[in-house]
Design a protein around this motif. Structure first.
Motif, PDB file in Angstrom:
ATOM      1  N   GLU A   1      10.993 100.906  62.143  1.00  0.00           N
ATOM      2  CA  GLU A   1      12.130 101.659  61.642  1.00  0.00           C
ATOM      3  C   GLU A   1      13.405 101.254  62.364  1.00  0.00           C
ATOM      4  O   GLU A   1      13.393 100.911  63.544  1.00  0.00           O
ATOM      5  N   LYS A   2      14.523 101.331  61.653  1.00  0.00           N
ATOM      6  CA  LYS A   2      15.793 101.087  62.324  1.00  0.00           C
ATOM      7  C   LYS A   2      16.131 102.304  63.187  1.00  0.00           C
ATOM      8  O   LYS A   2      15.759 103.425  62.834  1.00  0.00           O
ATOM      9  N   PRO A   3      16.776 102.058  64.333  1.00  0.00           N
ATOM     10  CA  PRO A   3      17.126 100.756  64.891  1.00  0.00           C
ATOM     11  C   PRO A   3      15.909 100.085  65.521  1.00  0.00           C
ATOM     12  O   PRO A   3      15.057 100.766  66.090  1.00  0.00           O
ATOM     13  N   MET A   4      15.831  98.774  65.405  1.00  0.00           N
ATOM     14  CA  MET A   4      14.753  98.072  66.100  1.00  0.00           C
ATOM     15  C   MET A   4      14.799  98.419  67.585  1.00  0.00           C
ATOM     16  O   MET A   4      13.759  98.652  68.216  1.00  0.00           O
ATOM     17  N   ALA A   5      16.009  98.462  68.127  1.00  0.00           N
ATOM     18  CA  ALA A   5      16.213  98.848  69.523  1.00  0.00           C
ATOM     19  C   ALA A   5      17.624  99.392  69.655  1.00  0.00           C
ATOM     20  O   ALA A   5      18.500  99.076  68.851  1.00  0.00           O
ATOM     21  N   MET A   6      17.849 100.183  70.688  1.00  0.00           N
ATOM     22  CA  MET A   6      19.181 100.741  70.935  1.00  0.00           C
ATOM     23  C   MET A   6      19.977  99.893  71.912  1.00  0.00           C
ATOM     24  O   MET A   6      20.991 100.329  72.443  1.00  0.00           O
ATOM     25  N   SER A   7      19.513  98.668  72.135  1.00  0.00           N
ATOM     26  CA  SER A   7      20.239  97.724  72.976  1.00  0.00           C
ATOM     27  C   SER A   7      19.876  96.318  72.558  1.00  0.00           C
ATOM     28  O   SER A   7      18.775  96.064  72.038  1.00  0.00           O
ATOM     29  N   GLU A   8      20.779  95.397  72.784  1.00  0.00           N
ATOM     30  CA  GLU A   8      20.488  94.002  72.492  1.00  0.00           C
ATOM     31  C   GLU A   8      19.340  93.503  73.373  1.00  0.00           C
ATOM     32  O   GLU A   8      18.500  92.723  72.924  1.00  0.00           O
TER      33      GLU A   8
ATOM     34  N   ALA B   1      13.267  97.629  59.622  1.00  0.00           N
ATOM     35  CA  ALA B   1      13.066  98.154  58.262  1.00  0.00           C
ATOM     36  C   ALA B   1      14.376  98.635  57.641  1.00  0.00           C
ATOM     37  O   ALA B   1      14.634  99.831  57.532  1.00  0.00           O
ATOM     38  N   PHE B   2      15.200  97.683  57.214  1.00  0.00           N
ATOM     39  CA  PHE B   2      16.417  98.005  56.484  1.00  0.00           C
ATOM     40  C   PHE B   2      16.100  97.983  54.999  1.00  0.00           C
ATOM     41  O   PHE B   2      16.403  97.030  54.285  1.00  0.00           O
ATOM     42  N   MET B   3      15.486  99.068  54.533  1.00  0.00           N
ATOM     43  CA  MET B   3      14.974  99.082  53.161  1.00  0.00           C
ATOM     44  C   MET B   3      16.064  98.867  52.121  1.00  0.00           C
ATOM     45  O   MET B   3      15.821  98.279  51.069  1.00  0.00           O
TER      46      MET B   3
END
Length: 361
Positions: free
Chosen positions: A101-108, A128-130
């Protein structure tokens, strides 16, 4: 998996109403895919059991058991934002492909950790940017690439839905990675980067907070893509629903009225130029199912994920920068790409080609 092995066995971490209402039915309805297991927190095991029963799936008592299950090929991570990196990495290390699910992560840095784990395991990890998978996004990209409105100069994007006080929704909980930016804001952050095909050079933002909450609940922002190209965004969990974006070209605009068009709801795209306006209707499509199908094809055929982790890395970088800008009363914050990082696509102007991540259903 080899192309001859046509059944992708899915395990799902999380048994919320959202998952039960959208993702599990999409997996079950996709040819070559099967819901094989569901897991939730131990105190919600009974709920996981009810959900699993509908699909003839196994209900695991905890996330670790599902990730370790040799009968699972792919894992959908639908946990609080703070758990995305940990469980995505653990699933990859267990040899599973992961749709998170988005966000994949909350940091780069979190996205880079996932990229390293995916590379080491030779597995796919995808955010998952549906909405990217609805046919109306393909139409908007094709119209832009055709030169229908000239060169892209400005993207306007507004995404919002209301979350009530006292609802117990994790999006209102700072300890679980809540707030508008890392939820509905992900769409507003993604759209300009999708169509410009790169990260902005700098951003600025102002956040609003509902009384009594520690998380931001509304935001307005600006992105500078250089050479006079920009994006204006707003997002909120104070009001809605809203899922609109507009591509402003040198000769006209392309407007997508509802990027979240659900199953049974047609997409509506309007092109307006000096010659007048025309509206095209895109037949309804289930973007959750299109997303699952595209991910499964990539797994089975050994191809890269349709939404590349480079896009997720940029999205996380911009989300972090927006937060820093808001904390500094809207001061502009640099977000330029890593010099070693190739753009996801060229500028989305006439003849430049469709941005990576806009996929054919």
């Amino acid at each position: 998996m080899s192309p001859s092995d046509t059944t992708l066995r899915w395990g799902v971490l999380g048994a919320t109403a959202y998952i039960s209402g959208h993702l599990l039915p999409a997996i079950a309805a996709t040819p070559g895919c099967r819901v094989a297991a569901v897991a939730s927190r131990p105190e919600r095991h009974a709920r996981a059991g009810e959900v699993a029963l509908r699909y003839g799936a196994t209900a695991h008592r905890d996330y670790a058991a599902l990730v370790a299950d040799p009968g699972i090929d792919a894992v959908y991570v639908a946990l609080p934002n703070t758990d995305h990196v940990e469980w995505t990495v653990r699933a990859l290390e267990a040899g599973k492909h992961v749709l998170v699910e988005k966000p994949m992560a909350m940091s780069e840095a979190g996205v880079r950790r996932i990229e390293r784990a995916a590379g080491a395991a030779s597995r796919i990890a995808m955010e998952a940017f549906m909405y990217r998978f609805h046919p109306q996004q393909r139409l908007a990209a094709d119209l832009l690439d055709s030169g229908a409105v000239g060169e892209l100069r400005l993207v306007r994007a507004a995404f919002a839905f209301e979350i009530a006080d006292g609802s117990g929704n994790i999006r209102l909980d700072a300890a679980l990675g809540g707030g508008a930016t890392w939820d509905v804001g992900c769409y507003a952050i993604d759209v300009p980067q999708l169509f410009f095909g790169r990260a902005p050079e700098r951003v600025s933002a102002r956040f609003g907070r509902r009384t009594g909450l520690a998380v931001e609940t509304s935001a307005t922002g600006w992105m500078d893509f250089g050479d006079g190209r920009a994006a204006v965004i707003d997002y909120s969990i104070d009001y809605g629903p809203r899922a609109w974006y507009e591509l402003q070209g040198t000769r006209g605009t392309i407007t997508v009225r509802n990027a979240w068009a659900m199953a049974g709801e047609d997409g509506v795209v309007t092109v307006r130029t000096a010659d007048g306006a025309r509206t095209e209707t895109v037949p309804a499509g289930n973007h959750y199912q299109h997303q699952v199908a595209a991910f499964a094809r990539a797994v089975v055929e050994g191809r890269p994920a349709p939404v590349p982790t480079a896009a997720s890395r940029r999205a996380a970088r911009v989300g972090e920068a927006l937060a820093r800008s808001a904390a500094a009363a809207g001061r502009a914050v640099a977000t330029a790409d890593d010099p070693a990082e190739a753009p996801a696509a060229g500028p989305a102007g006439p003849g430049a080609g469709t941005p990576v991540g806009v996929v054919t259903a």
